[in-house]
Design a protein around this motif. Structure first.
Motif, PDB file in Angstrom:
ATOM      1  N   LYS A 120      -9.615  44.071 -34.518  1.00  0.00           N
ATOM      2  CA  LYS A 120      -8.313  44.397 -33.944  1.00  0.00           C
ATOM      3  C   LYS A 120      -7.655  43.111 -33.470  1.00  0.00           C
ATOM      4  O   LYS A 120      -8.221  42.382 -32.655  1.00  0.00           O
ATOM      5  CB  LYS A 120      -8.479  45.372 -32.776  1.00  0.00           C
ATOM      6  N   GLU A 121      -6.470  42.829 -34.020  1.00  0.00           N
ATOM      7  CA  GLU A 121      -5.824  41.557 -33.725  1.00  0.00           C
ATOM      8  C   GLU A 121      -5.463  41.432 -32.245  1.00  0.00           C
ATOM      9  O   GLU A 121      -4.946  42.349 -31.620  1.00  0.00           O
ATOM     10  CB  GLU A 121      -4.548  41.408 -34.563  1.00  0.00           C
ATOM     11  N   ASP A 122      -5.761  40.270 -31.676  1.00  0.00           N
ATOM     12  CA  ASP A 122      -5.373  39.909 -30.315  1.00  0.00           C
ATOM     13  C   ASP A 122      -5.121  38.406 -30.351  1.00  0.00           C
ATOM     14  O   ASP A 122      -6.036  37.600 -30.194  1.00  0.00           O
ATOM     15  CB  ASP A 122      -6.482  40.269 -29.328  1.00  0.00           C
ATOM     16  N   ILE A 123      -3.878  38.038 -30.590  1.00  0.00           N
ATOM     17  CA  ILE A 123      -3.524  36.639 -30.808  1.00  0.00           C
ATOM     18  C   ILE A 123      -2.906  36.076 -29.533  1.00  0.00           C
ATOM     19  O   ILE A 123      -1.953  36.643 -28.997  1.00  0.00           O
ATOM     20  CB  ILE A 123      -2.536  36.510 -31.983  1.00  0.00           C
ATOM     21  N   ARG A 124      -3.462  34.983 -29.060  1.00  0.00           N
ATOM     22  CA  ARG A 124      -2.939  34.310 -27.871  1.00  0.00           C
ATOM     23  C   ARG A 124      -2.306  32.984 -28.283  1.00  0.00           C
ATOM     24  O   ARG A 124      -2.926  32.193 -28.996  1.00  0.00           O
ATOM     25  CB  ARG A 124      -4.063  34.051 -26.855  1.00  0.00           C
ATOM     26  N   ILE A 125      -1.079  32.752 -27.826  1.00  0.00           N
ATOM     27  CA  ILE A 125      -0.333  31.548 -28.179  1.00  0.00           C
ATOM     28  C   ILE A 125      -0.228  30.676 -26.934  1.00  0.00           C
ATOM     29  O   ILE A 125       0.206  31.143 -25.876  1.00  0.00           O
ATOM     30  CB  ILE A 125       1.074  31.886 -28.691  1.00  0.00           C
ATOM     31  N   TYR A 126      -0.618  29.406 -27.086  1.00  0.00           N
ATOM     32  CA  TYR A 126      -0.648  28.474 -25.965  1.00  0.00           C
ATOM     33  C   TYR A 126       0.307  27.305 -26.198  1.00  0.00           C
ATOM     34  O   TYR A 126       0.658  26.991 -27.335  1.00  0.00           O
ATOM     35  CB  TYR A 126      -2.065  27.948 -25.750  1.00  0.00           C
ATOM     36  N   ALA A 127       0.664  26.640 -25.112  1.00  0.00           N
ATOM     37  CA  ALA A 127       1.564  25.497 -25.218  1.00  0.00           C
ATOM     38  C   ALA A 127       0.838  24.233 -25.653  1.00  0.00           C
ATOM     39  O   ALA A 127       1.478  23.256 -26.044  1.00  0.00           O
ATOM     40  CB  ALA A 127       2.255  25.249 -23.877  1.00  0.00           C
ATOM     41  N   ASP A 128      -0.508  24.246 -25.598  1.00  0.00           N
ATOM     42  CA  ASP A 128      -1.279  23.052 -25.947  1.00  0.00           C
ATOM     43  C   ASP A 128      -2.614  23.456 -26.558  1.00  0.00           C
ATOM     44  O   ASP A 128      -3.044  24.612 -26.465  1.00  0.00           O
ATOM     45  CB  ASP A 128      -1.491  22.176 -24.713  1.00  0.00           C
ATOM     46  N   GLU A 129      -3.269  22.493 -27.191  1.00  0.00           N
ATOM     47  CA  GLU A 129      -4.555  22.767 -27.827  1.00  0.00           C
ATOM     48  C   GLU A 129      -5.663  22.987 -26.810  1.00  0.00           C
ATOM     49  O   GLU A 129      -6.718  23.530 -27.154  1.00  0.00           O
ATOM     50  CB  GLU A 129      -4.919  21.636 -28.789  1.00  0.00           C
TER      51      GLU A 129
END
Length: 200
Positions: free
Chosen positions: A51-60
């Motif tokens: 089940k997709e759970d994608i987290r987007i961050y400002a940095d690596e």
């Protein structure tokens, strides 16, 4: 810890390159860059996750979370994906894949935070879409293009940049006066990389 009220750079740019590396054993990594090559956002998609759970961050370093994209079901054929602005904790809307229509031509519905359909993200041409599916090398000659509409007006374009090892999209957001949430439009491009990119 204090938080700046300034909008993240990702929300202040109208053009960026979204890139997904596909040759990785542990999943896929996503990078969003501005025209100067500066990193705007980063994400890592775990392999074998049902089940997709994608987290987007400002940095690596993944220290500042910007967006969360969560699927409402295990199978993504006709799934809806909630888009949450991590800086406020509020749901800004969702994207729903039109499963049967997407077999021939990638098509997504864009819903607002109340669940109302307000727009769509659709592949440029039904004829070209079919050719890309039937003949693999056609993606080299005719890259995928998507138009994004909100309240009947164009708000973004997403164009594939062919690379055999890395999926890339150039994304342009139009400042046309609509109230299309910027995080929702950005999530549209990320989902194309995460979901539709698997067929490329």
């Amino acid at each position: 810890m204090s938080h700046s009220t300034e909008l993240p750079a990702l929300y202040r740019t109208n053009r960026f390159l979204a890139r997904r590396k596909v040759l990785t054993l542990v999943g896929a990594s996503f990078h969003l860059f501005d025209d100067d090559g500066e990193l705007l956002a980063y994400s890592r998609q775990k392999a074998f996750k049902l089940k997709e759970d994608i987290r987007i961050y400002a940095d690596e370093d993944q220290s500042i979370e910007l967006l969360t994209i969560q699927a409402d079901r295990v199978i993504d054929f006709s799934a809806a994906y909630s888009v949450i602005d991590a800086t406020t904790g509020l749901k800004v809307g969702s994207l729903r894949r039109k499963g049967m229509a997407s077999l021939m031509r990638d098509t997504w519905e864009i819903l607002d935070d109340a669940g109302r359909v307000r727009g769509q993200m659709i592949e440029d041409s039904a004829g070209l879409a079919i050719l890309r599916r039937l003949i693999d090398f056609m993606t080299i000659l005719i890259p995928q293009k998507f138009r994004v509409e909100f309240d009947g007006r164009p708000v973004a374009s997403i164009v594939q940049q062919f690379n055999p090892f890395v999926h890339k999209f150039t994304v342009e957001l139009f400042d046309d006066g609509t109230d299309a949430p910027r995080p929702l439009l950005i999530a549209s491009a990320i989902l194309l990389l995460a979901i539709e990119g698997r067929q490329g």
